[in-house]
Scaffold this motif. Structure first.
Motif, PDB file in Angstrom:
ATOM      1  N   HIS A 243      -6.951  22.429   2.190  1.00 10.63           N
ATOM      2  CA  HIS A 243      -5.845  22.407   1.216  1.00 10.63           C
ATOM      3  C   HIS A 243      -6.346  21.635  -0.006  1.00 10.63           C
ATOM      4  N   ARG A 244      -7.249  22.253  -0.734  1.00 15.84           N
ATOM      5  CA  ARG A 244      -8.008  21.560  -1.760  1.00 15.84           C
ATOM      6  C   ARG A 244      -7.165  21.035  -2.910  1.00 15.84           C
ATOM      7  N   ARG A 245      -5.995  21.598  -3.127  1.00 17.45           N
ATOM      8  CA  ARG A 245      -5.188  21.190  -4.282  1.00 17.45           C
ATOM      9  C   ARG A 245      -4.159  20.108  -3.939  1.00 17.45           C
ATOM     10  N   LYS A 246      -4.091  19.721  -2.682  1.00 16.23           N
ATOM     11  CA  LYS A 246      -3.200  18.621  -2.312  1.00 16.23           C
ATOM     12  C   LYS A 246      -3.845  17.293  -2.693  1.00 16.23           C
ATOM     13  N   PHE A 247      -3.043  16.247  -2.716  1.00 14.50           N
ATOM     14  CA  PHE A 247      -3.570  14.925  -3.057  1.00 14.50           C
ATOM     15  C   PHE A 247      -4.551  14.454  -1.994  1.00 14.50           C
ATOM     16  N   LEU A 248      -5.510  13.649  -2.434  1.00 16.83           N
ATOM     17  CA  LEU A 248      -6.612  13.213  -1.581  1.00 16.83           C
ATOM     18  C   LEU A 248      -6.109  12.513  -0.316  1.00 16.83           C
ATOM     19  N   ARG A 249      -5.141  11.604  -0.461  1.00 16.33           N
ATOM     20  CA  ARG A 249      -4.650  10.864   0.709  1.00 16.33           C
ATOM     21  C   ARG A 249      -4.115  11.822   1.769  1.00 16.33           C
ATOM     22  N   SER A 250      -3.397  12.827   1.318  1.00 20.05           N
ATOM     23  CA  SER A 250      -2.801  13.796   2.238  1.00 20.05           C
ATOM     24  C   SER A 250      -3.869  14.591   2.981  1.00 20.05           C
ATOM     25  N   VAL A 251      -4.884  15.063   2.270  1.00 20.63           N
ATOM     26  CA  VAL A 251      -5.899  15.886   2.932  1.00 20.63           C
ATOM     27  C   VAL A 251      -6.784  15.037   3.848  1.00 20.63           C
ATOM     28  N   VAL A 252      -7.020  13.781   3.470  1.00 20.31           N
ATOM     29  CA  VAL A 252      -7.812  12.900   4.340  1.00 20.31           C
ATOM     30  C   VAL A 252      -7.049  12.605   5.627  1.00 20.31           C
ATOM     31  N   VAL A 265      -6.786   4.976   6.782  1.00 22.16           N
ATOM     32  CA  VAL A 265      -7.175   5.882   5.691  1.00 22.16           C
ATOM     33  C   VAL A 265      -7.011   5.175   4.351  1.00 22.16           C
ATOM     34  N   ASP A 266      -5.878   4.491   4.168  1.00 22.64           N
ATOM     35  CA  ASP A 266      -5.642   3.761   2.922  1.00 22.64           C
ATOM     36  C   ASP A 266      -6.716   2.704   2.698  1.00 22.64           C
ATOM     37  N   ALA A 267      -7.156   2.058   3.772  1.00 22.45           N
ATOM     38  CA  ALA A 267      -8.185   1.030   3.658  1.00 22.45           C
ATOM     39  C   ALA A 267      -9.505   1.633   3.191  1.00 22.45           C
ATOM     40  N   VAL A 268      -9.844   2.823   3.675  1.00 24.45           N
ATOM     41  CA  VAL A 268     -11.073   3.503   3.254  1.00 24.45           C
ATOM     42  C   VAL A 268     -10.996   3.871   1.772  1.00 24.45           C
ATOM     43  N   LEU A 269      -9.870   4.447   1.365  1.00 27.68           N
ATOM     44  CA  LEU A 269      -9.719   4.850  -0.032  1.00 27.68           C
ATOM     45  C   LEU A 269      -9.761   3.637  -0.958  1.00 27.68           C
ATOM     46  N   GLU A 270      -9.126   2.563  -0.538  1.00 30.36           N
ATOM     47  CA  GLU A 270      -9.118   1.345  -1.355  1.00 30.36           C
ATOM     48  C   GLU A 270     -10.531   0.764  -1.463  1.00 30.36           C
ATOM     49  N   LYS A 271     -11.259   0.758  -0.372  1.00 25.00           N
ATOM     50  CA  LYS A 271     -12.621   0.221  -0.373  1.00 25.00           C
ATOM     51  C   LYS A 271     -13.517   0.981  -1.352  1.00 25.00           C
ATOM     52  N   LEU A 272     -13.303   2.286  -1.443  1.00 24.70           N
ATOM     53  CA  LEU A 272     -14.124   3.118  -2.317  1.00 24.70           C
ATOM     54  C   LEU A 272     -13.585   3.189  -3.738  1.00 24.70           C
ATOM     55  N   GLY A 273     -12.383   2.660  -3.946  1.00 25.84           N
ATOM     56  CA  GLY A 273     -11.778   2.717  -5.265  1.00 25.84           C
ATOM     57  C   GLY A 273     -11.255   4.084  -5.636  1.00 25.84           C
ATOM     58  N   PHE A 274     -10.895   4.894  -4.622  1.00 27.15           N
ATOM     59  CA  PHE A 274     -10.379   6.239  -4.861  1.00 27.15           C
ATOM     60  C   PHE A 274      -8.856   6.221  -4.804  1.00 27.15           C
ATOM     61  N   SER A 275      -8.233   6.743  -5.821  1.00 22.08           N
ATOM     62  CA  SER A 275      -6.786   6.889  -5.803  1.00 22.08           C
ATOM     63  C   SER A 275      -6.398   7.987  -4.820  1.00 22.08           C
ATOM     64  N   GLY A 276      -5.395   7.718  -4.029  1.00 21.95           N
ATOM     65  CA  GLY A 276      -4.919   8.729  -3.094  1.00 21.95           C
ATOM     66  C   GLY A 276      -4.228   9.879  -3.770  1.00 21.95           C
ATOM     67  N   ILE A 278      -5.459  11.499  -6.515  1.00 19.61           N
ATOM     68  CA  ILE A 278      -6.341  12.491  -7.112  1.00 19.61           C
ATOM     69  C   ILE A 278      -6.544  13.606  -6.090  1.00 19.61           C
ATOM     70  N   ARG A 279      -7.113  14.693  -6.513  1.00 15.16           N
ATOM     71  CA  ARG A 279      -7.355  15.815  -5.615  1.00 15.16           C
ATOM     72  C   ARG A 279      -8.826  15.840  -5.198  1.00 15.16           C
ATOM     73  N   ALA A 280      -9.080  16.279  -3.991  1.00 12.89           N
ATOM     74  CA  ALA A 280     -10.442  16.283  -3.455  1.00 12.89           C
ATOM     75  C   ALA A 280     -11.389  17.068  -4.351  1.00 12.89           C
ATOM     76  N   GLU A 281     -10.896  18.126  -4.975  1.00 10.41           N
ATOM     77  CA  GLU A 281     -11.742  18.971  -5.806  1.00 10.41           C
ATOM     78  C   GLU A 281     -12.241  18.264  -7.066  1.00 10.41           C
ATOM     79  N   ARG A 282     -11.683  17.077  -7.377  1.00  8.37           N
ATOM     80  CA  ARG A 282     -12.130  16.315  -8.538  1.00  8.37           C
ATOM     81  C   ARG A 282     -13.296  15.389  -8.186  1.00  8.37           C
ATOM     82  N   LEU A 283     -13.571  15.190  -6.909  1.00 10.69           N
ATOM     83  CA  LEU A 283     -14.662  14.312  -6.499  1.00 10.69           C
ATOM     84  C   LEU A 283     -16.009  14.989  -6.718  1.00 10.69           C
ATOM     85  N   THR A 284     -16.999  14.228  -7.155  1.00 11.53           N
ATOM     86  CA  THR A 284     -18.344  14.746  -7.277  1.00 11.53           C
ATOM     87  C   THR A 284     -18.957  14.899  -5.885  1.00 11.53           C
TER      88      THR A 284
END
Length: 303
Positions: A243-252, A265-276, A278-284
């Motif tokens: 579900h590539r267009r859903k928010f990152l937190r949801s797909v994770v 999951v929130d702890a992982v995203l926070e550690k990496l500095g990723f907003s939940g 954003i969408r996964a398709e925006r990640l490099t």
């Protein structure tokens, strides 16, 4: 025949044998022999190479590969077509022809084919041997062939294949574009890919309804080394892009269901500095590798 593979010649040959090209096997024959040469040329084949060809066809490309490579394993699914190709290949001692489907299922190669590849690869001098996939791939199996081969042993050093231009665009797509997908990330995470030539329908017989492309993919051990666990990465990458267009937190959360809870999951995203949000398709590609590696670590620690 391999030097006379024109549309008129193929039409006559098929009429003589009572055959016709089968769309379910993706049978579109390249009738511009300069382009057949280009597929082989773009793979830089020499006597160090074990070459896998999937889709023998009439043997036009196979003979060119055999003239350069140490050994060629060529696979054809169509019994009738294999008989035509065998006439061209029977006197080539460095060609092994296999008559079956290269894939066991969508996600796995045929085990006997993989064992055959390993056996022939082990016969080559260890310090200089290389493994390559070079083929005019049947379009209906191009994605699973390329994707799964990059997970198997031996890993191909080079993939030089003809595929749909649409698929080639997905493979080389940068982040944030419409073609960027799990396939883009998977291949770019372990290899460097470039489109060699775009091919119009008219260079094939019968002409397909789509534009094609020759693509070259060079695997890179340094790129691959960034990934902690290749099987875990491949599995979770596909889940993240389901579900590539859903928010990152949801797909994770969906991808890690049963392995990590919301707080983890929130702890992982926070550690990496990723907003939940954003969408996964925006990640490099690098960010996606970083995310999945961290998810793998968190999952192992949670067990």
């Amino acid at each position: 025949m391999v030097n006379r593979q024109t549309a008129s010649y193929l039409t006559k040959r098929f009429q003589q044998t009572g055959m016709r090209p089968l769309s379910r096997f993706g049978q579109n024959f390249l009738i511009d022999l300069n382009l057949v040469d280009l597929i082989a040329d773009s793979a830089d084949i020499d006597d160090r190479d074990l070459v896998l060809e999937i889709g023998t066809g009439t043997g036009s490309l196979t003979t060119r590969l055999a003239a350069r490579a140490a050994h060629v394993i060529t696979v054809e699914i169509d019994t009738n077509l294999a008989q035509i190709a065998q006439e061209e290949l029977e006197d080539l001692p460095n060609v092994t022809m296999r008559l079956h489907d290269a894939l066991k299922n969508k996600n796995n190669f045929d085990p006997e084919l993989l064992e055959n590849i390993r056996q022939e690869f082990d016969k080559l001098p260890a310090k200089r041997r290389r493994f390559k996939l070079v083929a005019n791939l049947p379009y209906n199996v191009a994605t699973p062939i390329i994707s799964n081969l990059l997970r198997n042993d031996p890993i191909p050093d080079v993939i030089s294949v003809t595929i749909q231009k649409e698929l080639a665009d997905r493979i080389v797509a940068p982040p944030g574009t419409k073609d960027y997908s799990a396939l883009s990330i998977w291949i770019q995470s372990v290899a460097n890919a470039s489109i060699v030539r775009t091919l119009p329908p008219g260079v094939f017989w019968p002409p397909p309804k789509v534009t094609s492309a020759i693509i070259r993919i060079d695997t890179d051990a340094n790129l691959r080394a960034r990934i902690d666990n290749i099987d875990f990465f491949h599995e979770k990458l596909r889940a993240l892009y389901f579900h590539r267009r859903k928010f990152l937190r949801s797909v994770v959360l969906s991808a890690m269901k049963g392995e990590l809870d919301k707080a983890q999951v929130d702890a992982v995203l926070e550690k990496l500095g990723f907003s939940g949000e954003i969408r996964a398709e925006r990640l490099t590609v690098a960010q996606t590798i970083e995310l999945i590696n961290e998810l793998g670590t968190a999952s192992a620690e949670a067990k």
